[in-house]
Design an enzyme around this catalytic site. Structure first.
Site, mmCIF file in Angstrom:
data_model
loop_
_atom_site.group_PDB
_atom_site.id
_atom_site.type_symbol
_atom_site.label_atom_id
_atom_site.label_comp_id
_atom_site.label_asym_id
_atom_site.label_seq_id
_atom_site.Cartn_x
_atom_site.Cartn_y
_atom_site.Cartn_z
ATOM 1 N N TYR A 114 8.923 -14.385 26.497
ATOM 2 C CA TYR A 114 7.893 -14.805 26.960
ATOM 3 C C TYR A 114 7.760 -16.488 26.669
ATOM 4 O O TYR A 114 6.658 -16.986 26.508
ATOM 5 C CB TYR A 114 6.681 -14.326 26.095
ATOM 6 C CG TYR A 114 6.300 -12.857 26.177
ATOM 7 C CD1 TYR A 114 6.823 -12.171 27.330
ATOM 8 C CD2 TYR A 114 5.754 -12.192 25.244
ATOM 9 C CE1 TYR A 114 6.754 -10.923 27.183
ATOM 10 C CE2 TYR A 114 5.413 -10.684 25.496
ATOM 11 C CZ TYR A 114 6.049 -9.861 26.361
ATOM 12 O OH TYR A 114 5.765 -8.700 26.537
ATOM 13 N N LYS A 157 18.997 -6.302 20.712
ATOM 14 C CA LYS A 157 20.032 -5.655 21.514
ATOM 15 C C LYS A 157 21.137 -6.533 21.469
ATOM 16 O O LYS A 157 21.504 -7.146 22.533
ATOM 17 C CB LYS A 157 19.176 -5.428 22.881
ATOM 18 C CG LYS A 157 19.629 -4.478 23.640
ATOM 19 C CD LYS A 157 19.779 -3.027 23.481
ATOM 20 C CE LYS A 157 20.551 -2.317 24.304
ATOM 21 N NZ LYS A 157 20.420 -0.822 24.177
ATOM 22 N N ASP A 188 16.323 0.196 21.207
ATOM 23 C CA ASP A 188 15.947 1.370 21.747
ATOM 24 C C ASP A 188 16.194 2.506 21.015
ATOM 25 O O ASP A 188 15.180 3.509 20.719
ATOM 26 C CB ASP A 188 16.847 1.557 23.112
ATOM 27 C CG ASP A 188 18.371 1.253 22.791
ATOM 28 O OD1 ASP A 188 18.512 0.926 21.770
ATOM 29 O OD2 ASP A 188 19.170 1.662 23.752
ATOM 30 N N ASP A 212 6.527 -6.342 21.102
ATOM 31 C CA ASP A 212 5.278 -6.077 21.558
ATOM 32 C C ASP A 212 5.352 -4.456 22.008
ATOM 33 O O ASP A 212 4.509 -3.831 21.995
ATOM 34 C CB ASP A 212 5.315 -6.849 22.930
ATOM 35 C CG ASP A 212 3.817 -6.931 23.669
ATOM 36 O OD1 ASP A 212 2.982 -6.075 23.156
ATOM 37 O OD2 ASP A 212 3.937 -7.312 24.739
ATOM 38 N N ASP A 216 3.121 -1.235 20.202
ATOM 39 C CA ASP A 216 2.096 -0.222 21.106
ATOM 40 C C ASP A 216 2.718 1.303 20.768
ATOM 41 O O ASP A 216 2.004 2.195 20.508
ATOM 42 C CB ASP A 216 2.216 -0.556 22.544
ATOM 43 C CG ASP A 216 1.243 -1.711 22.582
ATOM 44 O OD1 ASP A 216 0.915 -2.671 21.956
ATOM 45 O OD2 ASP A 216 0.659 -1.586 23.911
HETATM 46 MG MG MG Z 1 1.062 -5.390 23.872
#
Ligand code: MG
Ligand code: NAI
Length: 316
Positions: A114, A157, A188, A212, A216
């Site tokens: 980001y 990763k 993962d 992020d 969630d």
């Molecule tokens: Mg989010």
């Protein structure tokens, strides 16, 4: 103490007033300043985040933030991503608590995928994933400081990404400098691990997009997005917001779950040094849920406002 209140868009406008009412109940002496930011403002005047609004956030000790809509338009820059950079809110703290789970995901908040360094070419588009040594050490130190007595897991990763190999090295060095035992998992496998064996985990530190996604997903462990708060913390500023977005699918119905926003207000109280107030808000939320009062996302029929009133009632 000055608190900037940013309802934002969609259900942000519905859940933030509930959280603000709780702050005002506990701290009527604080100065609350409402600030308009978001897609609604963009539609009204062509600018989502104005200079005056940014200045108001800079002048505040803390920001209570709802959510902003980000349309999938390549010409529109995400406001919350920009705010995290402008205010140097490098640490995104996302606690996932309840039902025997107590995990704190600490996500690097200003760089990684980001970073905002992107360009389009004919037939392709590129997003640069920038991970710096300074940024990695800063977030690892922040996470390590919150991990005393808890398991410390580094999620990367690093087997595939050079940028994560750097993050991994910095995180390990900072964990060791803090005297912590650490473990590492590829992101993962870590997602699966957190969902399958949540009790194993304590503090997880990871890069921007991985944190992020992981936070969630981890929300599934405790009842969904409507319950998850977060803090965005930097050296000079702090912004508290639910993990969820503006939820256009339920906007305007008055049924959004205000718990995530209430818990974000509790994190604000804690950051402001009022640990007792934070605990009181957490206790009032739990007491309200324990009476069986729930919004529709949790299988109940309570409205946002009714839930908020009940929490105020428990606060006394
Ligand atoms: Mg989010
Ligand atoms: P979302 O979190 O807004 O909604 C996902 C699903 O969860 C929806 O079905 C929604 O109804 C439900 N939900 C979320 N919060 C809830 C609550 N408090 N109570 C009950 N149900 C709730 O994510 P989505 O749909 O991906 O994004 C919608 C908009 O929000 C987009 O424009 C996105 O860019 C923005 N967004 C903004 C964020 C922020 O301001 N920090 C974070 C995430 C998304």
């Amino acid at each position: 103490m000055k608190v900037a209140v940013v309802p934002g868009d969609g259900i942000g406008k519905e859940v933030v007033p509930v959280a603000e009412a709780v702050l005002r109940r506990l701290h009527p002496e604080w100065d609350y300043v409402e600030v308009e930011i978001g897609y609604g403002r963009w539609k009204r005047c062509g600018e989502a985040l104005g200079a005056e609004e940014l200045q108001a956030l800079r002048e505040a000790d803390s920001v209570l933030f709802g959510a902003v809509t980000t349309p999938p338009d390549p010409n529109y820059q995400s406001v919350i991503v920009r705010l995290r950079k402008e205010l140097e809110l490098y640490a995104n703290v996302r606690p996932v608590q309840g039902a025997g789970v107590d995990i704190t995901i600490v996500r690097e908040n200003t760089e990684g995928l980001y970073s905002g360094i992107e360009w389009e070419l004919p037939g392709s588009a590129c997003t640069l994933r920038v991970v710096t040594e300074a940024g990695s050490r800063r977030i690892a130190r922040f996470a390590a400081a919150r991990a005393k007595g808890r398991r410390f897991t580094i999620g990367t990763k690093a087997n595939v990404l050079k940028s994560d190999a750097l993050f991994r090295r910095c995180a390990i060095e900072e964990a060791e400098a803090a005297g912590l035992e650490w473990e590492e998992k590829y992101i993962d496998a870590l997602c699966l691990g957190v969902l399958m064996h949540p009790a194993h985990y304590g503090v997880v530190v990871t890069t921007n997009i991985f944190g992020d996604i992981l936070s969630d997903a981890a929300g599934a462990l405790v009842g969904g997005l409507g319950l998850l708060p977060s803090a965005n913390i930097g050296d000079d500023h702090a912004l508290f917001e639910p993990v969820h977005g503006s939820a256009p699918d339920i906007e305007g119905k008055g049924i959004a779950n205000p718990v995530a926003a209430l818990r974000s207000a509790a994190m604000l109280l804690d950051h402001a040094g009022d640990a007792a107030g934070a605990a009181a808000v957490e206790a009032a939320v739990t007491a309200t849920l324990d009476t069986g009062m729930k919004t529709p996302d949790l299988g109940g029929s309570a409205t946002t406002a009714a839930f908020g009133e009940a929490v105020l009632g428990h606060l006394g």
